[in-house]
Design a protein around this motif. Structure first.
Motif, PDB file in Angstrom:
ATOM      1  N   ARG A  15      56.036  46.645  28.890  1.00 50.17           N
ATOM      2  CA  ARG A  15      55.460  45.727  27.904  1.00 50.17           C
ATOM      3  C   ARG A  15      55.093  44.372  28.495  1.00 50.17           C
ATOM      4  NH1 ARG A  15      59.002  49.070  25.195  1.00 50.17           N
ATOM      5  NH2 ARG A  15      58.190  49.990  23.267  1.00 50.17           N
ATOM      6  N   GLN A  16      55.196  44.253  29.812  1.00 43.95           N
ATOM      7  CA  GLN A  16      54.777  43.027  30.485  1.00 43.95           C
ATOM      8  C   GLN A  16      53.866  43.414  31.649  1.00 43.95           C
ATOM      9  OE1 GLN A  16      58.146  40.610  31.546  1.00 43.95           O
ATOM     10  NE2 GLN A  16      58.925  40.527  29.451  1.00 43.95           N
ATOM     11  N   TYR A  17      52.651  42.823  31.645  1.00 45.76           N
ATOM     12  CA  TYR A  17      51.621  43.234  32.599  1.00 45.76           C
ATOM     13  C   TYR A  17      51.087  42.046  33.382  1.00 45.76           C
ATOM     14  CZ  TYR A  17      51.738  47.600  30.035  1.00 45.76           C
ATOM     15  OH  TYR A  17      52.155  48.770  29.457  1.00 45.76           O
ATOM     16  N   SER A  18      50.676  42.315  34.622  1.00 43.22           N
ATOM     17  CA  SER A  18      50.057  41.285  35.451  1.00 43.22           C
ATOM     18  C   SER A  18      48.599  41.112  35.052  1.00 43.22           C
ATOM     19  CB  SER A  18      50.151  41.677  36.930  1.00 43.22           C
ATOM     20  OG  SER A  18      49.231  42.726  37.221  1.00 43.22           O
ATOM     21  N   ASP A  19      47.942  40.134  35.638  1.00 46.44           N
ATOM     22  CA  ASP A  19      46.527  39.881  35.351  1.00 46.44           C
ATOM     23  C   ASP A  19      45.603  40.816  36.128  1.00 46.44           C
ATOM     24  OD1 ASP A  19      47.207  37.798  33.662  1.00 46.44           O
ATOM     25  OD2 ASP A  19      47.140  36.300  35.256  1.00 46.44           O
ATOM     26  N   LYS A  20      46.160  41.646  36.997  1.00 48.94           N
ATOM     27  CA  LYS A  20      45.338  42.527  37.830  1.00 48.94           C
ATOM     28  C   LYS A  20      44.597  43.538  36.970  1.00 48.94           C
ATOM     29  CE  LYS A  20      45.682  45.730  41.759  1.00 48.94           C
ATOM     30  NZ  LYS A  20      46.616  46.413  42.687  1.00 48.94           N
ATOM     31  N   ASP A  21      43.305  43.668  37.191  1.00 45.35           N
ATOM     32  CA  ASP A  21      42.488  44.601  36.418  1.00 45.35           C
ATOM     33  C   ASP A  21      42.704  46.035  36.898  1.00 45.35           C
ATOM     34  OD1 ASP A  21      40.721  45.438  34.512  1.00 45.35           O
ATOM     35  OD2 ASP A  21      38.923  44.853  35.612  1.00 45.35           O
ATOM     36  N   VAL A  22      42.381  46.982  36.056  1.00 41.56           N
ATOM     37  CA  VAL A  22      42.396  48.397  36.429  1.00 41.56           C
ATOM     38  C   VAL A  22      40.958  48.781  36.764  1.00 41.56           C
ATOM     39  CG1 VAL A  22      42.866  50.759  35.683  1.00 41.56           C
ATOM     40  CG2 VAL A  22      44.351  48.889  34.907  1.00 41.56           C
ATOM     41  N   PRO A  23      40.660  49.067  38.044  1.00 35.99           N
ATOM     42  CA  PRO A  23      39.277  49.407  38.418  1.00 35.99           C
ATOM     43  C   PRO A  23      38.770  50.622  37.657  1.00 35.99           C
ATOM     44  CG  PRO A  23      40.639  49.022  40.365  1.00 35.99           C
ATOM     45  CD  PRO A  23      41.569  49.074  39.190  1.00 35.99           C
ATOM     46  N   GLU A  24      37.472  50.652  37.425  1.00 39.55           N
ATOM     47  CA  GLU A  24      36.873  51.743  36.657  1.00 39.55           C
ATOM     48  C   GLU A  24      37.104  53.091  37.319  1.00 39.55           C
ATOM     49  OE1 GLU A  24      34.771  52.785  33.090  1.00 39.55           O
ATOM     50  OE2 GLU A  24      35.817  50.987  33.792  1.00 39.55           O
ATOM     51  N   GLU A  25      37.090  53.124  38.653  1.00 43.41           N
ATOM     52  CA  GLU A  25      37.300  54.410  39.329  1.00 43.41           C
ATOM     53  C   GLU A  25      38.721  54.927  39.128  1.00 43.41           C
ATOM     54  OE1 GLU A  25      37.396  51.189  42.641  1.00 43.41           O
ATOM     55  OE2 GLU A  25      36.284  51.613  40.785  1.00 43.41           O
ATOM     56  N   ILE A  26      39.690  54.013  39.056  1.00 45.05           N
ATOM     57  CA  ILE A  26      41.073  54.419  38.782  1.00 45.05           C
ATOM     58  C   ILE A  26      41.196  54.900  37.334  1.00 45.05           C
ATOM     59  CG2 ILE A  26      43.455  53.618  38.589  1.00 45.05           C
ATOM     60  CD1 ILE A  26      42.553  53.924  41.457  1.00 45.05           C
ATOM     61  N   LEU A  27      40.595  54.163  36.427  1.00 48.93           N
ATOM     62  CA  LEU A  27      40.636  54.565  35.018  1.00 48.93           C
ATOM     63  C   LEU A  27      39.988  55.931  34.824  1.00 48.93           C
ATOM     64  CD1 LEU A  27      41.272  53.963  32.068  1.00 48.93           C
ATOM     65  CD2 LEU A  27      39.079  52.771  31.917  1.00 48.93           C
ATOM     66  N   ASN A  28      38.878  56.164  35.504  1.00 50.87           N
ATOM     67  CA  ASN A  28      38.214  57.464  35.375  1.00 50.87           C
ATOM     68  C   ASN A  28      39.074  58.593  35.925  1.00 50.87           C
ATOM     69  OD1 ASN A  28      35.990  56.430  34.067  1.00 50.87           O
ATOM     70  ND2 ASN A  28      34.749  56.245  35.907  1.00 50.87           N
TER      71      ASN A  28
END
Length: 246
Positions: A15-28
């Protein structure tokens, strides 16, 4: 124990997350793993709405009961029971769809959506991401349906927060395997004793994390299950075209 099983058994809600984005290729990759999960008769009656927009995540956080981590994490997935796709198949072939008017159809759609989300969870955690499922998308489903522009014969069942953890939570104890596994027939006689033991373990865990007011598993679960905690589900299912008469 192989790496996949080890990753699954290491699960905990984040329930606590960093500001790092999840790249689209990882999400896919995660979504392709989700899509690879089985579905009844290969109907694939599941869709996922990916929400990255900050304002939309903030609204979803509000609608689900002010769960702020939905807005704080980079990605929120909403798993949708999707019989609009199968309805279109019926229009194409001239076969009128009736499965959405039955408990059987709803049960299959809910179960297959759960399988799809399970695939997402396993994939995300194996890639070093944290997750937390959000049943609260059913708290105010009419507004979620409007926000996500969901057509008839679809329904938002559950959400999944995904992001890189800024803090790993404590892993919550589970029942012993004996309470989960029944050999050949359901053994109800063993359960009361196993529940007593698990409640004692949960009391220790909850005290250690500062949530002793919840009591134990029996107290928390029965306090919630004494009422229908998301009463808008049935009427909004009906307004989306689902029925329960077959």
């Amino acid at each position: 124990m192989n790496a996949i099983v080890k990753s699954i058994k290491n699960h905990r809600s984040i329930r606590q997350y960093s500001d790092k984005d999840v790249p689209e290729e990882i999400l896919n990759e995660i979504l392709e793993a989700s899509q690879a999960m089985p579905s009844s008769i290969n109907s694939q009656e599941v869709s996922v709405v990916v929400v990255r927009d900050r304002l939309k995540k903030e609204k979803l956080a509000e609608l689900t009961g002010n769960q702020s981590y939905i807005a704080d994490a980079p990605v929120f997935l909403v798993f949708v029971m999707d019989m609009y796709k199968t309805y279109l198949a019926g229009e194409k072939t001239g076969n009128k769809q009736v499965i959405h008017e039955s408990l059987e159809g709803i049960a299959a759609g809910v179960f297959d959506s759960g399988l799809a989300m399970g695939g997402s969870i396993i994939a995300a955690e194996s890639l070093g991401l944290g997750i937390v499922p959000i049943g609260g998308v059913r708290r105010d489903p009419e507004e979620v349906i409007k926000l996500l522009n969901l057509p008839e014969y679809t329904y938002p069942l559950v959400g999944l927060v995904i992001g890189y953890p800024s803090d790993n939570s404590r892993q919550k104890p589970r029942f012993p395997l004996e309470a989960f596994k029944h050999n050949e027939t359901y053994d109800k006689d063993k359960l009361k004793n196993l529940i007593d033991k698990y409640d004692a373990n949960m009391e220790v865990y909850l005290k250690e994390i500062g949530r002793e007011q919840e009591g134990n598993w029996s107290a928390l679960t029965s306090n919630i299950y004494k009422s229908v905690y998301y009463p808008k589900v049935k009427p909004t299912l009906e307004s989306q075209g689902f029925k329960f008469d077959k």
